[in-house]
Design a protein around this motif. Structure first.
Motif, PDB file in Angstrom:
ATOM      1  N   TRP A 134       9.137  45.771  43.636  1.00  0.00           N
ATOM      2  CA  TRP A 134       8.315  44.567  43.700  1.00  0.00           C
ATOM      3  C   TRP A 134       6.907  44.996  43.309  1.00  0.00           C
ATOM      4  N   ASN A 135       5.918  44.751  44.115  1.00  0.00           N
ATOM      5  CA  ASN A 135       4.532  45.008  43.710  1.00  0.00           C
ATOM      6  C   ASN A 135       3.938  46.296  44.260  1.00  0.00           C
ATOM      7  N   TYR A 136       4.794  47.183  44.820  1.00  0.00           N
ATOM      8  CA  TYR A 136       4.314  48.454  45.354  1.00  0.00           C
ATOM      9  C   TYR A 136       5.182  49.596  44.824  1.00  0.00           C
ATOM     10  N   PRO A 137       4.626  50.811  44.774  1.00  0.00           N
ATOM     11  CA  PRO A 137       5.498  51.984  44.606  1.00  0.00           C
ATOM     12  C   PRO A 137       6.442  52.064  45.805  1.00  0.00           C
ATOM     13  N   ASN A 138       7.707  52.427  45.577  1.00  0.00           N
ATOM     14  CA  ASN A 138       8.678  52.333  46.672  1.00  0.00           C
ATOM     15  C   ASN A 138       9.645  53.516  46.774  1.00  0.00           C
ATOM     16  N   GLY A 139       9.328  54.622  46.145  1.00  0.00           N
ATOM     17  CA  GLY A 139      10.232  55.762  46.188  1.00  0.00           C
ATOM     18  C   GLY A 139      11.278  55.738  45.092  1.00  0.00           C
ATOM     19  N   VAL A 140      11.414  54.596  44.434  1.00  0.00           N
ATOM     20  CA  VAL A 140      12.342  54.438  43.308  1.00  0.00           C
ATOM     21  C   VAL A 140      11.575  54.366  41.994  1.00  0.00           C
ATOM     22  N   GLY A 141      10.464  53.626  42.023  1.00  0.00           N
ATOM     23  CA  GLY A 141       9.656  53.445  40.825  1.00  0.00           C
ATOM     24  C   GLY A 141       8.333  52.792  41.169  1.00  0.00           C
ATOM     25  N   TYR A 142       7.712  52.213  40.154  1.00  0.00           N
ATOM     26  CA  TYR A 142       6.366  51.654  40.280  1.00  0.00           C
ATOM     27  C   TYR A 142       6.346  50.249  39.685  1.00  0.00           C
ATOM     28  N   PRO A 143       5.413  49.408  40.141  1.00  0.00           N
ATOM     29  CA  PRO A 143       5.363  48.028  39.632  1.00  0.00           C
ATOM     30  C   PRO A 143       4.762  47.945  38.237  1.00  0.00           C
ATOM     31  N   ASN A 144       4.894  46.749  37.625  1.00  0.00           N
ATOM     32  CA  ASN A 144       4.354  46.508  36.281  1.00  0.00           C
ATOM     33  C   ASN A 144       2.859  46.746  36.204  1.00  0.00           C
ATOM     34  N   SER A 166       2.229  51.855  31.999  1.00  0.00           N
ATOM     35  CA  SER A 166       3.176  52.441  31.053  1.00  0.00           C
ATOM     36  C   SER A 166       3.434  53.914  31.348  1.00  0.00           C
ATOM     37  N   GLU A 167       2.715  54.463  32.321  1.00  0.00           N
ATOM     38  CA  GLU A 167       2.798  55.900  32.586  1.00  0.00           C
ATOM     39  C   GLU A 167       3.882  56.243  33.610  1.00  0.00           C
ATOM     40  N   ASN A 168       3.890  55.531  34.740  1.00  0.00           N
ATOM     41  CA  ASN A 168       4.785  55.879  35.842  1.00  0.00           C
ATOM     42  C   ASN A 168       6.173  55.303  35.616  1.00  0.00           C
ATOM     43  N   GLY A 169       7.176  56.182  35.613  1.00  0.00           N
ATOM     44  CA  GLY A 169       8.550  55.744  35.430  1.00  0.00           C
ATOM     45  C   GLY A 169       9.326  55.803  36.728  1.00  0.00           C
ATOM     46  N   LEU A 170      10.638  55.946  36.614  1.00  0.00           N
ATOM     47  CA  LEU A 170      11.480  56.109  37.792  1.00  0.00           C
ATOM     48  C   LEU A 170      11.255  57.474  38.423  1.00  0.00           C
ATOM     49  N   THR A 171      11.396  57.545  39.716  1.00  0.00           N
ATOM     50  CA  THR A 171      11.371  58.829  40.411  1.00  0.00           C
ATOM     51  C   THR A 171      12.734  59.508  40.249  1.00  0.00           C
ATOM     52  N   LYS A 172      12.831  60.725  40.715  1.00  0.00           N
ATOM     53  CA  LYS A 172      14.116  61.427  40.688  1.00  0.00           C
ATOM     54  C   LYS A 172      15.166  60.636  41.464  1.00  0.00           C
ATOM     55  N   PHE A 173      14.766  60.109  42.632  1.00  0.00           N
ATOM     56  CA  PHE A 173      15.684  59.281  43.410  1.00  0.00           C
ATOM     57  C   PHE A 173      16.018  57.996  42.665  1.00  0.00           C
ATOM     58  N   GLY A 174      15.036  57.432  41.966  1.00  0.00           N
ATOM     59  CA  GLY A 174      15.267  56.207  41.210  1.00  0.00           C
ATOM     60  C   GLY A 174      16.314  56.401  40.122  1.00  0.00           C
ATOM     61  N   ILE A 175      16.267  57.535  39.460  1.00  0.00           N
ATOM     62  CA  ILE A 175      17.274  57.838  38.433  1.00  0.00           C
ATOM     63  C   ILE A 175      18.658  57.954  39.071  1.00  0.00           C
ATOM     64  N   GLU A 176      18.720  58.630  40.208  1.00  0.00           N
ATOM     65  CA  GLU A 176      19.995  58.740  40.924  1.00  0.00           C
ATOM     66  C   GLU A 176      20.501  57.358  41.333  1.00  0.00           C
ATOM     67  N   LEU A 177      19.580  56.499  41.784  1.00  0.00           N
ATOM     68  CA  LEU A 177      19.964  55.172  42.255  1.00  0.00           C
ATOM     69  C   LEU A 177      20.555  54.333  41.137  1.00  0.00           C
ATOM     70  N   VAL A 178      19.891  54.269  39.967  1.00  0.00           N
ATOM     71  CA  VAL A 178      20.394  53.397  38.900  1.00  0.00           C
ATOM     72  C   VAL A 178      21.741  53.896  38.374  1.00  0.00           C
ATOM     73  N   LYS A 179      21.928  55.201  38.340  1.00  0.00           N
ATOM     74  CA  LYS A 179      23.227  55.734  37.916  1.00  0.00           C
ATOM     75  C   LYS A 179      24.318  55.360  38.914  1.00  0.00           C
ATOM     76  N   SER A 180      23.991  55.436  40.200  1.00  0.00           N
ATOM     77  CA  SER A 180      24.959  55.073  41.232  1.00  0.00           C
ATOM     78  C   SER A 180      25.244  53.579  41.216  1.00  0.00           C
TER      79      SER A 180
END
Length: 336
Positions: A134-144, A166-180
């Protein structure tokens, strides 16, 4: 014209009002969405988002489950009109039975509190789509929106709405989450996600994904909307952009009246996305009951006014059908 909508926050509004001691229900209320309004407008399917403000609630996962409880309670009380669906076959059954199909989603995967095992738990409760941020960083990724954060990810200062992250992408956990999520059959939703996160989803996933309630940045220049390149990439993957009715994301910038959403301005976004991504890439993602804008489409019962406006703007009947429900139905046929 039947209606399928990828995003509303109605259950959250009912939940919040119950906390305040107000009696709200899904059958008949003064919100944007209720069963009477949906039946009047010929709704075929509604995604119900469980929006969890992770900064507001001390126990986001507990709150999420309480909200899901309310969702099922309301569906049970109104089972002659609406039923929960978990796969494409369930949607077709609702159609045969003349009922509205209700699909459970989560807005802000931060509600899972970075515990991957909870993904299976929410799947078992019926969740089939998750908006990553949503509108905060959350351990998965960052907002627009580009935010200033400290070393712990706490927001220090908001930037202008037009400044894109445009700089901050998914976190390591975020990548794991979307794959799962892909493996499990939960649709990835990139609305609210940073541009960097969008391209990470494109990189680390293989299946179709969606922007359930976003618009075109070329028309309304806010970070919350999608760039033309993102619209193209999403369309190439077979994904959908669900048109959001929030005035700040709809009105051409600079705003003429930023708290009001005109139907003609909604049509401008649909025209643009059609030109960029094609007619098969557009759906509805109203964000009803999650926006404070005054709407020319007053609530869900007025949805046919948008269909009429599209037909007047030289969209064919078949094209309007795709926007209103067929594109989303085809996506669920593929993914659910």
């Amino acid at each position: 014209m039947r209606v399928a909508d990828m995003h509303c926050d109605t259950i959250g509004a009912i939940y919040e009002n119950k906390l305040l001691g107000n009696v709200y229900n899904l059958k008949d209320n003064n919100l944007h969405i209720d069963i009477k309004k949906m039946k009047k407008a010929d709704y075929f399917l509604q995604n119900f988002a469980m929006f969890i403000d992770i900064k507001k609630y001390k126990n986001p996962y507990k709150t999420l489950n309480e909200m899901i409880d309310i969702y099922y309670e309301e569906l049970s009380k109104n089972k002659e009109y609406i039923e929960p669906v978990y796969n494409y076959k369930d949607i077709l059954k609702c159609e045969r039975d003349g009922k509205i199909a209700a699909l459970l989603t989560i807005e802000d995967s931060g509600a899972l509190e970075c515990k991957i095992e909870r993904l299976q738990e929410v799947y078992d409760r019926g969740v089939r789509l998750i908006t990553l941020t949503w509108n905060y960083p959350n351990g998965v990724g960052y907002p627009n929106i580009k935010l200033k954060v400290d070393e712990n990810g706490n927001v220090l200062e908001k930037s202008d709405l037009s400044i894109v992250n445009s700089e901050n992408g998914l976190t390591k956990f975020g990548i794991e989450l979307v794959k799962s999520m892909e493996d499990m059959g939960i649709i990835v939703d990139v609305s609210h996600l940073s541009d960097g996160g969008f391209y990470d989803v494109l990189k680390y996933t293989k299946k179709t994904f969606v922007a359930s309630h976003s618009n075109a940045r070329s028309i309304s220049n806010v970070a919350r909307n999608l760039s033309d390149e993102m619209i193209k990439k999403l369309a190439e993957r077979g994904g959908l952009t669900g048109i959001n009715f929030c005035s700040n994301f709809i009105q051409p910038t600079p705003y003429k009246e930023p708290t009001f959403t005109y139907i003609d301005d909604i049509v401008k976004h649909i025209k643009h996305i059609k030109n960029v991504g094609g007619i098969n890439s557009i759906a509805l993602g109203s964000d009803f009951d999650g926006i404070s804008s005054t709407l020319e489409l007053v609530d869900g019962s007025y949805m046919q006014l948008l269909a009429e406006a599209l037909l007047k703007n030289k969209f064919t009947y078949e094209e309007v059908e795709k926007i209103f429900y067929k594109n989303l139905l085809n996506l669920y046929k593929e993914l659910l």
